[in-house]
Each structure stands twice: as structure tokens, then as C-alpha cells.
Design a protein around this motif. Structure first.
Motif, PDB file in Angstrom:
ATOM      1  N   SER A  24      -3.058 129.932 -27.242  1.00 58.23           N
ATOM      2  CA  SER A  24      -2.538 129.951 -25.872  1.00 58.23           C
ATOM      3  C   SER A  24      -1.520 128.824 -25.656  1.00 58.23           C
ATOM      4  CB  SER A  24      -3.695 129.807 -24.885  1.00 58.23           C
ATOM      5  OG  SER A  24      -3.219 129.502 -23.594  1.00 58.23           O
ATOM      6  N   TYR A  25      -0.353 129.198 -25.171  1.00 63.19           N
ATOM      7  CA  TYR A  25       0.678 128.210 -24.813  1.00 63.19           C
ATOM      8  C   TYR A  25       0.140 127.244 -23.760  1.00 63.19           C
ATOM      9  CZ  TYR A  25       5.026 126.420 -22.783  1.00 63.19           C
ATOM     10  OH  TYR A  25       6.022 125.611 -22.294  1.00 63.19           O
ATOM     11  N   VAL A  26      -0.554 127.791 -22.778  1.00 67.42           N
ATOM     12  CA  VAL A  26      -1.127 126.959 -21.716  1.00 67.42           C
ATOM     13  C   VAL A  26      -2.098 125.950 -22.301  1.00 67.42           C
ATOM     14  CG1 VAL A  26      -2.636 127.001 -19.685  1.00 67.42           C
ATOM     15  CG2 VAL A  26      -0.771 128.645 -19.872  1.00 67.42           C
ATOM     16  N   ASN A  27      -2.970 126.380 -23.205  1.00 67.53           N
ATOM     17  CA  ASN A  27      -3.921 125.451 -23.811  1.00 67.53           C
ATOM     18  C   ASN A  27      -3.234 124.379 -24.645  1.00 67.53           C
ATOM     19  OD1 ASN A  27      -6.277 128.024 -23.979  1.00 67.53           O
ATOM     20  ND2 ASN A  27      -6.607 126.127 -22.897  1.00 67.53           N
ATOM     21  N   GLN A  28      -2.165 124.749 -25.336  1.00 59.15           N
ATOM     22  CA  GLN A  28      -1.424 123.755 -26.109  1.00 59.15           C
ATOM     23  C   GLN A  28      -0.901 122.653 -25.197  1.00 59.15           C
ATOM     24  OE1 GLN A  28       1.617 125.806 -28.316  1.00 59.15           O
ATOM     25  NE2 GLN A  28       0.132 127.096 -29.365  1.00 59.15           N
ATOM     26  N   LEU A  29      -0.371 123.044 -24.042  1.00 56.84           N
ATOM     27  CA  LEU A  29       0.149 122.046 -23.108  1.00 56.84           C
ATOM     28  C   LEU A  29      -0.964 121.265 -22.431  1.00 56.84           C
ATOM     29  CD1 LEU A  29       3.123 123.962 -21.456  1.00 56.84           C
ATOM     30  CD2 LEU A  29       3.216 122.198 -23.213  1.00 56.84           C
ATOM     31  N   LEU A  30      -2.060 121.928 -22.084  1.00 62.51           N
ATOM     32  CA  LEU A  30      -3.159 121.236 -21.414  1.00 62.51           C
ATOM     33  C   LEU A  30      -3.790 120.155 -22.283  1.00 62.51           C
ATOM     34  CD1 LEU A  30      -4.949 124.173 -19.557  1.00 62.51           C
ATOM     35  CD2 LEU A  30      -3.690 122.278 -18.504  1.00 62.51           C
ATOM     36  N   LYS A  31      -3.657 120.276 -23.596  1.00 56.80           N
ATOM     37  CA  LYS A  31      -4.206 119.276 -24.517  1.00 56.80           C
ATOM     38  C   LYS A  31      -3.413 117.974 -24.501  1.00 56.80           C
ATOM     39  CE  LYS A  31      -5.985 122.540 -27.924  1.00 56.80           C
ATOM     40  NZ  LYS A  31      -5.809 123.037 -29.299  1.00 56.80           N
ATOM     41  N   ASN A  32      -2.172 118.028 -23.985  1.00 56.68           N
ATOM     42  CA  ASN A  32      -1.301 116.860 -24.077  1.00 56.68           C
ATOM     43  C   ASN A  32      -0.458 116.746 -22.810  1.00 56.68           C
ATOM     44  OD1 ASN A  32       0.598 114.919 -24.721  1.00 56.68           O
ATOM     45  ND2 ASN A  32       0.948 115.683 -26.789  1.00 56.68           N
ATOM     46  N   GLU A  33      -0.878 115.874 -21.918  1.00 56.42           N
ATOM     47  CA  GLU A  33      -0.172 115.700 -20.642  1.00 56.42           C
ATOM     48  C   GLU A  33       1.296 115.367 -20.844  1.00 56.42           C
ATOM     49  OE1 GLU A  33      -0.248 112.206 -17.550  1.00 56.42           O
ATOM     50  OE2 GLU A  33      -2.021 113.468 -17.284  1.00 56.42           O
ATOM     51  N   ASP A  34       1.605 114.576 -21.865  1.00 57.97           N
ATOM     52  CA  ASP A  34       3.007 114.225 -22.113  1.00 57.97           C
ATOM     53  C   ASP A  34       3.859 115.460 -22.389  1.00 57.97           C
ATOM     54  OD1 ASP A  34       2.597 111.541 -21.687  1.00 57.97           O
ATOM     55  OD2 ASP A  34       2.434 111.030 -23.816  1.00 57.97           O
ATOM     56  N   LYS A  35       3.281 116.465 -23.037  1.00 54.88           N
ATOM     57  CA  LYS A  35       4.019 117.707 -23.305  1.00 54.88           C
ATOM     58  C   LYS A  35       4.351 118.433 -22.000  1.00 54.88           C
ATOM     59  CE  LYS A  35       4.427 118.052 -27.771  1.00 54.88           C
ATOM     60  NZ  LYS A  35       5.741 117.976 -28.371  1.00 54.88           N
ATOM     61  N   ILE A  36       3.410 118.402 -21.066  1.00 55.58           N
ATOM     62  CA  ILE A  36       3.670 119.029 -19.761  1.00 55.58           C
ATOM     63  C   ILE A  36       4.797 118.284 -19.060  1.00 55.58           C
ATOM     64  CG2 ILE A  36       2.736 119.639 -17.494  1.00 55.58           C
ATOM     65  CD1 ILE A  36      -0.047 119.751 -18.824  1.00 55.58           C
ATOM     66  N   LEU A  37       4.757 116.973 -19.092  1.00 51.34           N
ATOM     67  CA  LEU A  37       5.801 116.175 -18.450  1.00 51.34           C
ATOM     68  C   LEU A  37       7.154 116.406 -19.115  1.00 51.34           C
ATOM     69  CD1 LEU A  37       3.797 112.866 -17.916  1.00 51.34           C
ATOM     70  CD2 LEU A  37       4.251 114.687 -16.242  1.00 51.34           C
ATOM     71  N   GLU A  38       7.161 116.527 -20.436  1.00 52.98           N
ATOM     72  CA  GLU A  38       8.400 116.833 -21.151  1.00 52.98           C
ATOM     73  C   GLU A  38       8.956 118.179 -20.705  1.00 52.98           C
ATOM     74  OE1 GLU A  38       7.810 116.633 -25.403  1.00 52.98           O
ATOM     75  OE2 GLU A  38       7.035 114.591 -25.265  1.00 52.98           O
ATOM     76  N   LYS A  39       8.074 119.178 -20.556  1.00 56.16           N
ATOM     77  CA  LYS A  39       8.515 120.501 -20.125  1.00 56.16           C
ATOM     78  C   LYS A  39       9.086 120.456 -18.714  1.00 56.16           C
ATOM     79  CE  LYS A  39       8.576 123.831 -21.908  1.00 56.16           C
ATOM     80  NZ  LYS A  39       9.637 124.436 -22.728  1.00 56.16           N
ATOM     81  N   ILE A  40       8.486 119.673 -17.838  1.00 56.15           N
ATOM     82  CA  ILE A  40       9.012 119.528 -16.476  1.00 56.15           C
ATOM     83  C   ILE A  40      10.429 118.954 -16.540  1.00 56.15           C
ATOM     84  CG2 ILE A  40       8.782 118.249 -14.296  1.00 56.15           C
ATOM     85  CD1 ILE A  40       6.713 120.407 -14.385  1.00 56.15           C
ATOM     86  N   GLY A  41      10.615 117.919 -17.345  1.00 58.22           N
ATOM     87  CA  GLY A  41      11.944 117.327 -17.500  1.00 58.22           C
ATOM     88  C   GLY A  41      12.939 118.306 -18.098  1.00 58.22           C
ATOM     89  N   GLU A  42      12.510 119.015 -19.130  1.00 57.13           N
ATOM     90  CA  GLU A  42      13.372 119.996 -19.794  1.00 57.13           C
ATOM     91  C   GLU A  42      13.765 121.117 -18.831  1.00 57.13           C
ATOM     92  OE1 GLU A  42      12.531 123.558 -22.925  1.00 57.13           O
ATOM     93  OE2 GLU A  42      11.670 121.597 -23.434  1.00 57.13           O
ATOM     94  N   GLU A  43      12.786 121.657 -18.127  1.00 57.57           N
ATOM     95  CA  GLU A  43      13.067 122.770 -17.214  1.00 57.57           C
ATOM     96  C   GLU A  43      13.932 122.314 -16.038  1.00 57.57           C
ATOM     97  OE1 GLU A  43      12.622 125.516 -18.450  1.00 57.57           O
ATOM     98  OE2 GLU A  43      11.001 125.205 -19.852  1.00 57.57           O
ATOM     99  N   SER A  44      13.731 121.095 -15.572  1.00 52.39           N
ATOM    100  CA  SER A  44      14.570 120.560 -14.493  1.00 52.39           C
ATOM    101  C   SER A  44      16.017 120.456 -14.943  1.00 52.39           C
ATOM    102  CB  SER A  44      14.071 119.176 -14.062  1.00 52.39           C
ATOM    103  OG  SER A  44      12.772 119.237 -13.552  1.00 52.39           O
ATOM    104  N   THR A  45      16.210 119.933 -16.139  1.00 47.56           N
ATOM    105  CA  THR A  45      17.557 119.814 -16.692  1.00 47.56           C
ATOM    106  C   THR A  45      18.203 121.180 -16.870  1.00 47.56           C
ATOM    107  OG1 THR A  45      16.953 117.760 -17.817  1.00 47.56           O
ATOM    108  CG2 THR A  45      18.895 118.940 -18.648  1.00 47.56           C
ATOM    109  N   GLU A  46      17.435 122.130 -17.402  1.00 47.21           N
ATOM    110  CA  GLU A  46      17.969 123.474 -17.607  1.00 47.21           C
ATOM    111  C   GLU A  46      18.316 124.153 -16.280  1.00 47.21           C
ATOM    112  OE1 GLU A  46      15.036 125.323 -20.118  1.00 47.21           O
ATOM    113  OE2 GLU A  46      15.813 124.324 -21.894  1.00 47.21           O
ATOM    114  N   LEU A  47      17.544 123.877 -15.236  1.00 46.93           N
ATOM    115  CA  LEU A  47      17.851 124.432 -13.920  1.00 46.93           C
ATOM    116  C   LEU A  47      19.162 123.839 -13.386  1.00 46.93           C
ATOM    117  CD1 LEU A  47      17.014 126.300 -11.590  1.00 46.93           C
ATOM    118  CD2 LEU A  47      15.712 124.384 -10.658  1.00 46.93           C
ATOM    119  N   ILE A  48      19.349 122.556 -13.582  1.00 47.95           N
ATOM    120  CA  ILE A  48      20.588 121.906 -13.152  1.00 47.95           C
ATOM    121  C   ILE A  48      21.786 122.514 -13.882  1.00 47.95           C
ATOM    122  CG2 ILE A  48      21.890 119.731 -13.226  1.00 47.95           C
ATOM    123  CD1 ILE A  48      19.090 118.341 -12.771  1.00 47.95           C
ATOM    124  N   ILE A  49      21.656 122.656 -15.192  1.00 50.80           N
ATOM    125  CA  ILE A  49      22.750 123.232 -15.985  1.00 50.80           C
ATOM    126  C   ILE A  49      23.032 124.666 -15.556  1.00 50.80           C
ATOM    127  CG2 ILE A  49      23.430 123.975 -18.316  1.00 50.80           C
ATOM    128  CD1 ILE A  49      21.827 121.450 -19.312  1.00 50.80           C
TER     129      ILE A  49
END
Length: 97
Positions: A24-49
Motif C-alpha cells: 500500500s502506497y498509503v502504508n509506505q508513507l504512514l511509516k515515515n512522516e518525513d516522506k509525507i512532508l516531502e510529498k506535501i512539498g513536492e505536490e505544492s511545488t508541482e501545483l505552483i508550476i
């Protein structure tokens, strides 16, 4: 607006928290809070672009895709912090008054 999809997403995330699935993608992210934060940053940047490119071919669809990704990962972050996304929605509701 159909808010049922937000509830469905929350339910899936809660289910993954209680009943982890190996691939599960969700479980992979839930195991590592930093990964969730990275995804938030990545998705924010991609939305801006995508906003900068909205008038290009497929620009609107790309914007919609990235906005959905950011919302999904925001819900996931809330759930990982044991914050019900409904609290976020309630805050938005307070602001409209």
C-alpha cells in the motif's frame, strides 16, 4: 460540491492505519512522516508550476491533477497526526462567515 469523496479517502487511510497492506502506497508513507512532508512539498511545488503553465496544452488538467494530489497528501498528513480532516473543513467553514 461532493464531499463524500473526502470521507472515502479518510476511510481508506484509517483502514490502512488499522489494517496495513504490504504494498500500500498509503502504508509506505504512514511509516515515515518525513516522506509525507516531502510529498506535501513536492505536490505544492508541482501545483505552483502547473499554475504557471495553465494556459498551455493540457495545463488545466495538469493543475487539477496536482491540486488533487496536494489535497490527498494533506488528508494523509492530517490522519498521520491524528487530526480529523473534518476539523480543517470546520476551520474553512468558520472563515466564510
Amino acid at each position: 460540491m461532493n464531499l463524500e469523496i473526502l470521507q472515502e479517502i479518510k476511510n481508506v487511510i484509517e483502514d490502512r492505519k488499522k489494517n496495513p497492506k504490504k504494498d500500500s502506497y498509503v502504508n509506505q508513507l504512514l511509516k515515515n512522516e518525513d516522506k509525507i512532508l516531502e510529498k506535501i512539498g513536492e505536490e505544492s511545488t508541482e501545483l505552483i508550476i502547473s499554475t504557471k503553465n495553465i494556459n498551455q496544452k493540457n495545463g488545466k488538467q495538469e493543475f487539477i491533477h496536482e491540486a488533487a494530489d496536494l489535497i490527498f497528501h494533506t488528508i494523509l498528513l492530517c490522519q498521520s497526526q491524528n487530526i480529523d480532516f473534518n476539523e480543517v473543513l470546520k476551520e474553512l467553514e468558520k472563515r466564510r462567515r
